[in-house]
Design an enzyme around this catalytic site. Structure first.
Site, PDB file in Angstrom:
ATOM      1  N   ASN A 139       0.855  -1.190   0.000  1.00 26.81           N
ATOM      2  CA  ASN A 139       0.000   0.000   0.000  1.00 26.81           C
ATOM      3  C   ASN A 139       0.892   1.242   0.000  1.00 26.81           C
ATOM      4  O   ASN A 139       1.716   1.416   0.909  1.00 26.81           O
ATOM      5  CB  ASN A 139      -0.909  -0.016   1.233  1.00 26.81           C
ATOM      6  CG  ASN A 139      -1.914   1.118   1.228  1.00 26.81           C
ATOM      7  OD1 ASN A 139      -1.554   2.271   1.000  1.00 26.81           O
ATOM      8  ND2 ASN A 139      -3.166   0.813   1.495  1.00 26.81           N
ATOM      9  N   ASP A 164      -0.210   4.482  -0.053  1.00 30.15           N
ATOM     10  CA  ASP A 164      -0.946   5.690   0.333  1.00 30.15           C
ATOM     11  C   ASP A 164      -0.048   6.732   0.990  1.00 30.15           C
ATOM     12  O   ASP A 164      -0.183   7.940   0.747  1.00 30.15           O
ATOM     13  CB  ASP A 164      -2.070   5.354   1.317  1.00 30.15           C
ATOM     14  CG  ASP A 164      -3.223   4.608   0.686  1.00 30.15           C
ATOM     15  OD1 ASP A 164      -3.281   4.532  -0.556  1.00 30.15           O
ATOM     16  OD2 ASP A 164      -4.073   4.096   1.439  1.00 30.15           O
ATOM     17  N   ARG A 194       3.411  18.876   2.047  1.00 31.59           N
ATOM     18  CA  ARG A 194       3.980  20.142   1.583  1.00 31.59           C
ATOM     19  C   ARG A 194       3.345  20.637   0.287  1.00 31.59           C
ATOM     20  O   ARG A 194       3.770  21.648  -0.258  1.00 31.59           O
ATOM     21  CB  ARG A 194       5.499  19.986   1.382  1.00 31.59           C
ATOM     22  CG  ARG A 194       6.307  19.997   2.680  1.00 31.59           C
ATOM     23  CD  ARG A 194       6.306  21.381   3.306  1.00 31.59           C
ATOM     24  NE  ARG A 194       7.137  21.443   4.491  1.00 31.59           N
ATOM     25  CZ  ARG A 194       8.422  21.774   4.496  1.00 31.59           C
ATOM     26  NH1 ARG A 194       9.038  22.042   3.357  1.00 31.59           N
ATOM     27  NH2 ARG A 194       9.091  21.829   5.619  1.00 31.59           N
ATOM     28  N   HIS A 235      -5.752   3.537  -1.593  1.00 30.97           N
ATOM     29  CA  HIS A 235      -7.088   3.833  -1.070  1.00 30.97           C
ATOM     30  C   HIS A 235      -7.471   5.240  -1.515  1.00 30.97           C
ATOM     31  O   HIS A 235      -6.895   6.223  -1.056  1.00 30.97           O
ATOM     32  CB  HIS A 235      -7.085   3.739   0.459  1.00 30.97           C
ATOM     33  CG  HIS A 235      -8.429   3.916   1.088  1.00 30.97           C
ATOM     34  ND1 HIS A 235      -8.640   3.736   2.443  1.00 30.97           N
ATOM     35  CD2 HIS A 235      -9.645   4.264   0.574  1.00 30.97           C
ATOM     36  CE1 HIS A 235      -9.918   3.944   2.726  1.00 30.97           C
ATOM     37  NE2 HIS A 235     -10.537   4.288   1.600  1.00 30.97           N
ATOM     38  N   ARG A 258      -9.729   7.791  -0.895  1.00 30.19           N
ATOM     39  CA  ARG A 258     -10.711   8.166   0.116  1.00 30.19           C
ATOM     40  C   ARG A 258     -11.626   9.268  -0.413  1.00 30.19           C
ATOM     41  O   ARG A 258     -11.258  10.036  -1.300  1.00 30.19           O
ATOM     42  CB  ARG A 258     -10.017   8.624   1.393  1.00 30.19           C
ATOM     43  CG  ARG A 258      -9.213   7.528   2.086  1.00 30.19           C
ATOM     44  CD  ARG A 258      -8.640   8.034   3.391  1.00 30.19           C
ATOM     45  NE  ARG A 258      -9.705   8.277   4.354  1.00 30.19           N
ATOM     46  CZ  ARG A 258     -10.037   7.436   5.341  1.00 30.19           C
ATOM     47  NH1 ARG A 258      -9.381   6.297   5.505  1.00 30.19           N
ATOM     48  NH2 ARG A 258     -11.013   7.738   6.179  1.00 30.19           N
ATOM     49  N   HIS A 277      -4.922  11.585   0.723  1.00 33.63           N
ATOM     50  CA  HIS A 277      -3.584  11.198   0.251  1.00 33.63           C
ATOM     51  C   HIS A 277      -3.615  10.883  -1.252  1.00 33.63           C
ATOM     52  O   HIS A 277      -3.231  11.717  -2.053  1.00 33.63           O
ATOM     53  CB  HIS A 277      -2.969  10.058   1.081  1.00 33.63           C
ATOM     54  CG  HIS A 277      -3.917   8.998   1.563  1.00 33.63           C
ATOM     55  ND1 HIS A 277      -4.730   8.263   0.739  1.00 33.63           N
ATOM     56  CD2 HIS A 277      -4.157   8.539   2.824  1.00 33.63           C
ATOM     57  CE1 HIS A 277      -5.415   7.385   1.452  1.00 33.63           C
ATOM     58  NE2 HIS A 277      -5.103   7.536   2.730  1.00 33.63           N
ATOM     59  N   GLU A 287      -8.705   0.294  -2.946  1.00 34.64           N
ATOM     60  CA  GLU A 287      -9.560   0.312  -1.766  1.00 34.64           C
ATOM     61  C   GLU A 287     -10.495   1.505  -1.874  1.00 34.64           C
ATOM     62  O   GLU A 287     -10.068   2.605  -2.243  1.00 34.64           O
ATOM     63  CB  GLU A 287      -8.723   0.425  -0.489  1.00 34.64           C
ATOM     64  CG  GLU A 287      -7.849  -0.781  -0.229  1.00 34.64           C
ATOM     65  CD  GLU A 287      -7.059  -0.661   1.055  1.00 34.64           C
ATOM     66  OE1 GLU A 287      -6.551  -1.689   1.528  1.00 34.64           O
ATOM     67  OE2 GLU A 287      -6.930   0.469   1.576  1.00 34.64           O
ATOM     68  N   THR A 313      -7.256   6.262  10.216  1.00 38.34           N
ATOM     69  CA  THR A 313      -7.159   5.139   9.285  1.00 38.34           C
ATOM     70  C   THR A 313      -8.399   4.284   9.463  1.00 38.34           C
ATOM     71  O   THR A 313      -9.170   4.501  10.403  1.00 38.34           O
ATOM     72  CB  THR A 313      -5.873   4.317   9.537  1.00 38.34           C
ATOM     73  OG1 THR A 313      -5.747   3.316   8.528  1.00 38.34           O
ATOM     74  CG2 THR A 313      -5.884   3.671  10.912  1.00 38.34           C
ATOM     75  N   HIS A 357      -3.972  -4.663   7.801  1.00 41.40           N
ATOM     76  CA  HIS A 357      -4.198  -3.563   8.724  1.00 41.40           C
ATOM     77  C   HIS A 357      -3.345  -3.744   9.977  1.00 41.40           C
ATOM     78  O   HIS A 357      -3.550  -4.652  10.758  1.00 41.40           O
ATOM     79  CB  HIS A 357      -5.662  -3.384   9.123  1.00 41.40           C
ATOM     80  CG  HIS A 357      -5.920  -2.010   9.696  1.00 41.40           C
ATOM     81  ND1 HIS A 357      -6.112  -0.901   8.897  1.00 41.40           N
ATOM     82  CD2 HIS A 357      -5.971  -1.553  10.965  1.00 41.40           C
ATOM     83  CE1 HIS A 357      -6.296   0.165   9.652  1.00 41.40           C
ATOM     84  NE2 HIS A 357      -6.201  -0.204  10.913  1.00 41.40           N
ATOM     85  N   GLY A 358      -2.375  -2.862  10.108  1.00 38.91           N
ATOM     86  CA  GLY A 358      -1.524  -2.856  11.289  1.00 38.91           C
ATOM     87  C   GLY A 358      -0.418  -3.885  11.281  1.00 38.91           C
ATOM     88  O   GLY A 358       0.285  -4.047  12.287  1.00 38.91           O
ATOM     89  N   GLY A 373       1.126  -1.476   4.299  1.00 39.05           N
ATOM     90  CA  GLY A 373       1.526  -0.167   3.812  1.00 39.05           C
ATOM     91  C   GLY A 373       2.358   0.638   4.786  1.00 39.05           C
ATOM     92  O   GLY A 373       3.547   0.877   4.569  1.00 39.05           O
TER      93      GLY A 373
END
EC number: 2.6.99.2
Length: 243
Positions: free
Chosen positions: A9, A11, A20, A45, A47, A52, A72, A102, A193-194, A215
């Site tokens: 991932n 992202d 920036r 992802h 969103r 991002h 995603e 997240t 995830h995690g 990711g």
């Protein structure tokens, strides 16, 4: 045991860029480096708040990714329209809240089977393979089957966040039972995830696991070692877990 795939991932390459408002670092370049280092696919992802990854990123990545693109996305008309236009190889449907840092939990498929069936069908009609991001729960797995999804991605957040060895073992057992149950129902089982360099191997060792999507840990490690090394090191850990 079949090879375990790694979806990287990217992202947070875009997160760093957007901090920036620059044009660097470039997610497209990151995807290329990750693939060259052994990533089996690239996950992004998009969103609803575009915090991002942007629409432009997704379109360019779809044209340049050499492995497989996993998009995603939330279950909204806008996102389904975008996916049907871009046609990534995979779509992973996830819950989404604007205020969250997240994704906080799995999708409630069981509470909206009719809606999920329509969305899965619409994406499948244009050749997209669909995964549903769900908790390790038999009821949600049954609902994923009913909705016609060929894949699930088991949410590993509770496992990753466990504060004691006993808690982590309990979560691992819950994931293992869910993976076995889902595979028995004919689903391909992914997870994510995690997951980090310190906790990935027990999940990677589960024989039903098809792919892990990772990711934040990889991008964080890339700051220290470079992206190619970070991807390669994760692949090594995953392979070792399957021996």
């Amino acid at each position: 045991m079949a090879d375990l795939l790694l979806g990287v991932n990217i992202d947070h390459i875009a997160t760093l860029r957007n901090a920036r408002g620059t044009i660097y670092p470039d997610p497209v370049q990151a995807a290329f480096i990750a693939e060259q280092a052994g990533a089996d696919g690239i996950t992004v992802h998009l969103r609803e708040d575009r915090r991002h990854i942007t629409d432009r990123d997704v379109r360019i990545l779809r044209q340049t990714i050499q492995t497989r693109m996993n998009l995603e996305m939330a279950v909204t008309d806008e996102m389904v329209d975008i996916a049907c236009d871009i046609k990534p190889h995979f779509c992973c449907l996830v819950p989404e809240k604007r205020q969250e840092v997240t994704t906080e939990g799995g999708l409630d498929v069981a509470g909206q089977v009719d809606k999920m069936t329509l969305v899965v069908g619409r994406l499948a009609d244009v050749g997209i393979l669909v995964s549903l991001f769900i908790d390790a729960d038999f009821r949600q797995i049954d609902a994923a089957v009913a909705a016609g999804a060929p894949y699930i991605e088991i949410h590993t957040g509770a496992y990753a966040d466990a504060s004691t060895v006993l808690e982590r073992q309990a979560e691992l057992m819950r994931i293992a039972k869910a993976a076995t149950y889902a595979a028995g129902k004919g689903l391909k089982v992914n997870a994510g995830h995690g997951l980090t360099y310190h906790n990935v191997q027990p999940i990677a060792a589960l024989p039903e696991m098809h792919e892990l999507n990772i990711g934040h840990a990889i991008i964080g490690q890339a700051v220290m070692t470079g992206l190619a090394t970070a991807v390669t090191d994760m692949k090594v850990l995953m392979r070792e877990a399957r021996r």
